[in-house]
Scaffold this active site. Structure first.
Site, PDB file in Angstrom:
ATOM      1  N   SER A  74       0.826  -1.193   0.000  1.00  0.00           N
ATOM      2  CA  SER A  74       0.000   0.000   0.000  1.00  0.00           C
ATOM      3  C   SER A  74       0.868   1.253   0.000  1.00  0.00           C
ATOM      4  O   SER A  74       1.653   1.476  -0.903  1.00  0.00           O
ATOM      5  CB  SER A  74      -0.965  -0.044   1.190  1.00  0.00           C
ATOM      6  OG  SER A  74      -1.919   0.975   1.111  1.00  0.00           O
TER       7      SER A  74
ATOM      8  N   ASP B  79      -3.272   6.483  -3.187  1.00  0.00           N
ATOM      9  CA  ASP B  79      -2.054   5.875  -2.676  1.00  0.00           C
ATOM     10  C   ASP B  79      -1.588   4.843  -3.695  1.00  0.00           C
ATOM     11  O   ASP B  79      -2.271   4.596  -4.704  1.00  0.00           O
ATOM     12  CB  ASP B  79      -2.291   5.284  -1.280  1.00  0.00           C
ATOM     13  CG  ASP B  79      -3.235   4.101  -1.275  1.00  0.00           C
ATOM     14  OD1 ASP B  79      -4.014   3.945  -2.233  1.00  0.00           O
ATOM     15  OD2 ASP B  79      -3.215   3.329  -0.295  1.00  0.00           O
TER      16      ASP B  79
ATOM     17  N   ASP C 177      -1.515   1.627  -4.214  1.00  0.00           N
ATOM     18  CA  ASP C 177      -2.366   0.539  -4.687  1.00  0.00           C
ATOM     19  C   ASP C 177      -3.793   1.000  -4.960  1.00  0.00           C
ATOM     20  O   ASP C 177      -4.668   0.193  -5.266  1.00  0.00           O
ATOM     21  CB  ASP C 177      -2.346  -0.657  -3.730  1.00  0.00           C
ATOM     22  CG  ASP C 177      -3.017  -0.374  -2.393  1.00  0.00           C
ATOM     23  OD1 ASP C 177      -2.927   0.768  -1.924  1.00  0.00           O
ATOM     24  OD2 ASP C 177      -3.608  -1.305  -1.813  1.00  0.00           O
TER      25      ASP C 177
ATOM     26  N   ASP D  39      -6.356   2.121  -3.322  1.00  0.00           N
ATOM     27  CA  ASP D  39      -7.578   1.846  -2.543  1.00  0.00           C
ATOM     28  C   ASP D  39      -7.938   3.016  -1.631  1.00  0.00           C
ATOM     29  O   ASP D  39      -8.985   3.005  -0.987  1.00  0.00           O
ATOM     30  CB  ASP D  39      -7.465   0.543  -1.748  1.00  0.00           C
ATOM     31  CG  ASP D  39      -6.371   0.551  -0.699  1.00  0.00           C
ATOM     32  OD1 ASP D  39      -5.540   1.488  -0.684  1.00  0.00           O
ATOM     33  OD2 ASP D  39      -6.321  -0.404   0.118  1.00  0.00           O
TER      34      ASP D  39
END
Length: 552
Positions: A165, A314, A316, A318
């Site tokens: 992440s 961010d 990734d 999400d």
């Protein structure tokens, strides 16, 4: 149904947690390690400082509700292909015990652009196939929401996303998802952890890469998600506005462009230096949009282009961060709660039905509860993390989830999948800004209107760096002996949330105009977090005084 014992390796094995000394463990890992760079690191550890060797090989990464996350490196205390193989085998063994049709339904595996993510994904697939479980790998590095969405699309038994992440560049991670598209909650984490610990990381067997049980999915897995995203729009006739965007060197850039165009908007203006996926994150030291300075480039682009809003995912994709211009010409990054208020307000205005449900966490602002009451919809407050919001939504079987958020810039603006989604949230936020612009209003104007209606909620957050054991001890000390006064304000109520390891203190008044202070150890970082909220007042002095109590 099968037992775990029927699915674990039967070969005689070394007890890496027991009888062998650290040097022998390191030599065993050296023999099994498939990557040359990690082998070189193990060789250096064997030849070098024994203290570091012991630190690397005396324990094991703890698998929890967030899966695994750590720096890439050698040994069982780091992320590497052997720790991933062991985790994959434990996960598959758990799934085989939990359900009769896991082999048929299979596991979906996604990955981002970080170092070794593709190798970790393929190793997971090969471990699953060796155990007789179908493995489906996404066709390229893609956002976490694409993985979560495809679990329910394909009726898979579960999913794995290889990503750290917004962690520092040196890290990688391993998120595990249930069949609902939500991340795991207890007791699954403990059961998977126990299954992992039964296994020897140096002896996990793999299938061939061309095993018939392994499938690399086509781009339709991505295309169908992109085609679904416009369904989150509530006023499809609303025209778009000029938007600046950064992918923060992650995998969200192309998905955002496609989703906006599919939703009838122009693609955002992107920060070119941060658009391409790059796991070294060359322009940011910490690829978290919440970090000071992380959004500087996209805000600069917003200013120079005359954009109405600047958005950031961010790495990734999400999570969603937002910065907006105020009428005085200055730009401000919105707090996660402020983004949540704006989205909740917009969704509750443009949906209907007494079956609606909104969900947030105990550390997020209390304003959503007031909004839910005003709109006569169900409200649920749960433990920190989207996994718990998903769990709460599933418990309200007679309700329809229309919105969920956490203050750490995570938002769910649809009923599927049950995880935060920075792509669909960006599309709906863009629609909201367009709707305001059509009325001659700005985001600043709407925040002021909400303050006039519900009171001006002021949120603040700080943290105290402490190692996990010291942080837990500090919070336990306050729990056992709560303060009677903070920053000159009387503590009038104390509420403990032991399952979340969170302590809530009300100052002056419980609810109403009272100041709410909440304290909890971080689940992923060596720090204790302190959250403050006040209505028509500034909680800063109470926040700092509460933080000081942790050090005393």
């Amino acid at each position: 149904m099968a037992t775990v014992a029927e699915h674990v390796d039967k070969k005689p094995r070394l007890d890496l947690a027991g009888s062998l000394d650290q040097l022998a463990k390191a030599q065993a890992w050296l023999s099994a390690e498939p990557d040359a760079d990690i082998r070189t690191e193990i060789e250096a550890l064997i030849a070098g400082d024994q203290k570091e060797l012991t630190a690397r090989f005396s324990g094991q990464l703890e698998f929890g509700t967030a899966g695994l996350r750590a720096e890439i490196g050698a040994g069982p205390m780091r992320m590497n292909r052997l720790t991933v193989r062991q985790a994959a085998a434990g996960l598959v063994d758990h799934l085989l015990c939990a359900s009769c049709d896991v082999k048929k339904r299979g596991l979906i595996i996604g990955y981002d652009m970080r170092r070794k993510s593709d190798a970790f994904a393929w190793d997971t697939a090969r471990v699953a196939a060796k155990r007789g479980v179908k493995a489906m790998i996404l066709p390229q590095p893609l956002p976490t929401p694409v993985l979560a969405w495809n679990i329910t699309r394909s009726n898979a038994a579960g999913g794995v996303m290889v990503t750290a992440s917004h962690n520092p560049p040196a890290d990688n991670g391993y998120k595990v998802y249930l069949e609902s598209g939500s991340q795991i909650v207890p007791p699954h984490d403990a059961q998977i952890s126990a299954a992992i610990r039964r296994l020897n990381a140096t002896e996990i067997e793999l299938s061939d890469e061309n095993d018939s049980l392994i499938t690399v999915l086509g781009n339709d897995a991505w295309d169908e998600y992109i085609s679904w995203v416009p369904s989150v729009r509530l006023q499809p006739h609303v025209a778009g506005v000029k938007i600046a965007y950064t992918a923060m060197h992650g995998v969200g850039g192309r998905s955002i462009e496609r989703a906006f165009q599919q939703a009838g908007f122009e693609a955002p203006l992107s920060v070119s230096e941060q658009q391409a996926p790059d796991g070294s994150f060359p322009t940011v030291s910490f690829p978290n949009p919440e970090e000071p300075g992380a959004m500087d480039l996209v805000v600069a682009l917003g200013k120079s282009s005359g954009a109405k809003v600047a958005l950031a995912n961010d790495p990734d994709a999400d999570r969603l961060a937002v910065a907006v211009p105020f009428r005085d010409g200055s730009w401000h990054r919105l707090a996660g709660d402020q983004i949540g208020w704006l989205l909740a307000d917009y969704i509750l205005q443009h949906t209907s039905g007494d079956d609606r449900l909104v969900v947030t966490t105990v550390v997020s602002s209390g304003l959503l509860c007031k909004m839910a009451a005003a709109h006569k919809v169900a409200f649920s407050e749960c433990f920190t993390g989207f996994k718990w919001m998903a769990h709460a939504a599933l418990q309200w079987s007679d309700k329809r989830l229309v919105f969920a958020y956490e203050q750490a810039i995570g938002y769910l603006v649809a009923g599927r999948p049950l995880d935060k989604d920075g792509i669909s949230a960006a599309v709906l936020f863009a629609e909201m800004v367009g709707s305001l612009a059509a009325k001659g209003l700005t985001v600043e104007d709407r925040l002021n209107e909400l303050a006039d209606k519900y009171g001006k909620h002021v949120v603040a957050e700080t943290s105290v760096k402490m190692d996990p054991a010291a942080g837990t001890a500090a919070v336990s000390r306050l729990r056992a002996s709560p303060p009677t006064e903070i920053a000159g304000m009387k503590v009038v109520a104390v509420k403990d949330f032991p399952e979340a390891n969170l302590l809530r203190l009300w100052l002056n008044e419980e609810g109403g105009k009272g100041v709410r202070i909440q304290i909890r150890p971080s689940g992923t970082e060596p720090k204790v977090k302190v959250y403050g909220e006040a209505v028509d007042a500034d909680p800063a002095s109470a926040l700092q005084a509460a933080a000081a109590l942790l050090k005393s």
